[in-house]
Design an enzyme around this catalytic site. Structure first.
Site, PDB file in Angstrom:
ATOM      1  N   HIS A 185     -43.131  -3.383  16.651  1.00  0.00           N
ATOM      2  CA  HIS A 185     -44.094  -2.250  16.468  1.00  0.00           C
ATOM      3  C   HIS A 185     -43.813  -1.347  18.016  1.00  0.00           C
ATOM      4  O   HIS A 185     -43.815  -2.049  18.877  1.00  0.00           O
ATOM      5  CB  HIS A 185     -45.677  -2.524  16.688  1.00  0.00           C
ATOM      6  CG  HIS A 185     -46.486  -1.455  16.623  1.00  0.00           C
ATOM      7  ND1 HIS A 185     -46.855  -0.445  15.903  1.00  0.00           N
ATOM      8  CD2 HIS A 185     -47.180  -0.924  17.842  1.00  0.00           C
ATOM      9  CE1 HIS A 185     -47.444   0.404  16.228  1.00  0.00           C
ATOM     10  NE2 HIS A 185     -47.934   0.294  17.294  1.00  0.00           N
ATOM     11  N   ALA A 209     -17.652  -0.438  -1.479  1.00  0.00           N
ATOM     12  CA  ALA A 209     -16.849  -1.182  -0.694  1.00  0.00           C
ATOM     13  C   ALA A 209     -17.385  -2.424  -0.133  1.00  0.00           C
ATOM     14  O   ALA A 209     -16.630  -3.331  -0.106  1.00  0.00           O
ATOM     15  CB  ALA A 209     -16.561  -0.326   0.661  1.00  0.00           C
ATOM     16  N   GLY A 251      -7.752   2.906   2.505  1.00  0.00           N
ATOM     17  CA  GLY A 251      -8.143   3.159   1.128  1.00  0.00           C
ATOM     18  C   GLY A 251      -8.857   4.490   0.949  1.00  0.00           C
ATOM     19  O   GLY A 251      -9.227   5.210   1.943  1.00  0.00           O
ATOM     20  N   GLU A 276       0.798  -1.152   0.015  1.00  0.00           N
ATOM     21  CA  GLU A 276      -0.008  -0.044  -0.067  1.00  0.00           C
ATOM     22  C   GLU A 276       0.948   1.208   0.115  1.00  0.00           C
ATOM     23  O   GLU A 276       1.826   1.408   0.921  1.00  0.00           O
ATOM     24  CB  GLU A 276      -0.978   0.042   1.292  1.00  0.00           C
ATOM     25  CG  GLU A 276      -1.638   1.157   1.584  1.00  0.00           C
ATOM     26  CD  GLU A 276      -2.494   1.697   0.275  1.00  0.00           C
ATOM     27  OE1 GLU A 276      -3.435   1.059  -0.069  1.00  0.00           O
ATOM     28  OE2 GLU A 276      -2.366   2.986  -0.023  1.00  0.00           O
TER      29      GLU A 276
END
Ligand code: NAI
Length: 472
Positions: free
Chosen positions: A451, A322, A46, A40
């Site tokens: 609910h 992603a 990233g 990297e």
């Protein structure tokens, strides 16, 4: 170059690129006992972590908090009108990103993944040449190489990105003050998220979209709810327009719109899609095929044209998400482990757009279903009748179910679920499972919704397609 004193030179897997697809492969593979190296050149995480999903959603959450405080008097809570300390806003965004970055780095270390800080290129013999950020070089080899170099924002002619007036998503995250007037070119996911966020924080925003509709792929009824909300917040949307460049002035710039009025703004955000970064991988002469648009060509199992070389994430022509990258990473690792691997069904992935209102969808829109030859029946339910939506004070949007039509007019298999409104990105899960398990309306209607909850509107919309309903 690497954290290790003397890193190994042979691995089970080398991954080039440490974004979601790349680190996904490293984490999943190392969890299965594989010895993995990641190359990297920037920071692991990233685009998604440093210049994409995470900072964007953090800033959108700031916009949400601002709206909530602005509207607090509706709940009987009085406060002075909120103001934005933009420095603090950006600092919080950076803290969230840094925290996740540290977590990810630690996780890779604990899993004994070797991270090379540098640029990796594929050699013709399928080895990887690494030029470290410190200038040192290394040649490493592996049984398999996974290419995961990601993508960068595309630009358009006449709009050179200068980081001051013409920005892409990358530069928006580095702003030091909020621009007063902004033109957003491109009304896709990024364009709508940024436009919504900037508008809510106080910028005057205009979206300029080339196609007749913003949010490509999203059902028209859902898009209309977004347009209505944007209009109500004075966020201007111009569709079917062509931008012809801009002329910078002493401050800001004038955007020229073909056949339309010029637009004077302080900043232009270009969000017209992303370009794969295949040119950084040295693929010439390796046998790996790259398409005209720069995507690495793969089959449905993410295999490139070279045996033992795989490609995943934004580098290949699949949805640039992603979570799709993660799925492709797992698909590749499973094959390397000799396990059964099921290709990703790209037509049924989850799409989530975190604008106000949020948009989430899976499967076909009504138009796409009809175009594909389906005889369909649809249900559209609004939030006005949902008790929780009224309680939280957010009734914008619609839940739309698109199902195969049975002979008696009721719904059969669910082909798509497209929704907008409160927290729909968090509600998509059951629609995702329903569409991917090829469930029928009856299958889903059998299950109950809590609910009061926002998810009752999904349940009610599905129930109505059985021919009966409670409230619809
Ligand atoms: P996009 O492809 O989703 O949308 C780009 C838009 O720009 C399209 O509507 C297109 O018609 C328009 N356009 C192209 N050229 C134009 C021009 N010259 N003038 C005006 N309009 C023009 O690309 P976007 O929004 O930049 O996103 C890039 C990638 O990132 C996508 O793959 C997207 O899936 C992904 N992404 C997803 C997010 C999410 O799911 N929440 C958020 C951000 C990005």
């Amino acid at each position: 170059m690497s954290d290790d004193a003397a890193p190994a030179t042979h691995f089970d897997v080398i991954v080039i690129g440490g974004g979601p697809a790349g680190y996904g492969a490293a984490l999943y593979g190392s969890a299965a006992g594989l010895n993995i190296a990641v190359v990297e050149k920037d920071k692991v995480g990233g685009t998604c972590l440093h210049r994409g999903c995470i900072p964007a959603k953090e800033l959108l959450e700031t916009a949400h908090v601002y709206r909530t405080v602005s509207e607090a008097s509706k709940f009987g809570i009085e406060s002075s009108a909120p103001t934005i300390e933009f420095g603090t806003t950006m600092e919080r965004k950076n803290t969230v990103v840094d925290t996740l970055f540290k977590g990810l780095s630690g996780l890779l270390k604990n899993r004994k993944v070797t991270v090379f800080a540098g640029t990796g290129t594929l050699r013709a013999d399928r080895g990887v040449h690494v030029v470290g950020n410190d200038g040192e070089t290394a040649d490493i080899t592996a049984d398999a190489v996974i290419l995961a170099a990601g993508s960068v924002p595309r630009s358009i002619p006449g709009f050179d990105v200068d980081g001051k007036v013409v920005l892409t998503s990358d530069e928006v995250f580095e702003l030091t003050e909020l621009p007063k007037k902004v033109a957003v070119i491109g009304g896709g996911a990024i364009g709508c998220e940024f436009a919504s966020m900037l508008s809510d924080l106080g910028s005057e925003v205009t979206i300029l979209e080339a196609l007749p509709q913003i949010l490509p792929g999203v059902d028209k009824d859902v898009v209309n709810t977004v347009l209505r909300s944007f209009k109500g917040r004075k966020l201007d949307v111009k569709t079917g327009v062509k931008v012809a460049g801009h002329s910078a002035g002493s401050s800001g710039t004038t955007v020229h719109v073909e056949g339309g009025d010029d637009l004077e703004v302080d900043a232009v955000v270009v969000s017209v899609g992303r370009r794969p970064l295949s040119d950084s991988l040295g693929l010439d002469g390796t046998g790996v095929t790259v398409t005209d648009r720069g995507f690495v060509e793969v089959d449905e199992l993410c295999r490139t044209s070279v045996d033992g070389v795989w490609a995943v994430g934004d580098l290949i022509a699949t949805p640039g998400l992603a979570h799709v990258g993660y799925a492709e990473a797992i698909l590749v690792i499973k094959q390397l482990l000799g396990e059964e691997a099921i290709p990703v069904d790209y037509g049924k992935v989850a799409w989530c757009i975190y604008s106000k209102p949020e948009v989430a969808f899976v499967g076909l829109s009504e138009q796409a279903a009809r175009d594909a030859g389906h005889d369909v029946v649809v249900a559209k339910h609004r939030w006005g009748g949902n008790s929780r939506a009224l309680i939280v004070g957010d009734t914008e949007g619609v839940v739309k179910i698109i199902a195969e039509k049975r002979e008696d007019g009721t719904g059969g298999q669910v082909l798509g679920v497209h929704m907008s409104g409160p927290w729909v990105t968090e509600q998509l899960g059951q629609a995702y499972l329903g569409v991917n398990w090829e469930a029928t309306v009856d299958d889903i209607a059998h299950f109950i919704q809590p609910h009061p909850s926002l998810s009752e509107t999904f349940g009610e919309a599905v129930l109505s397609l059985t021919g009966r309903s409670l409230n619809g």
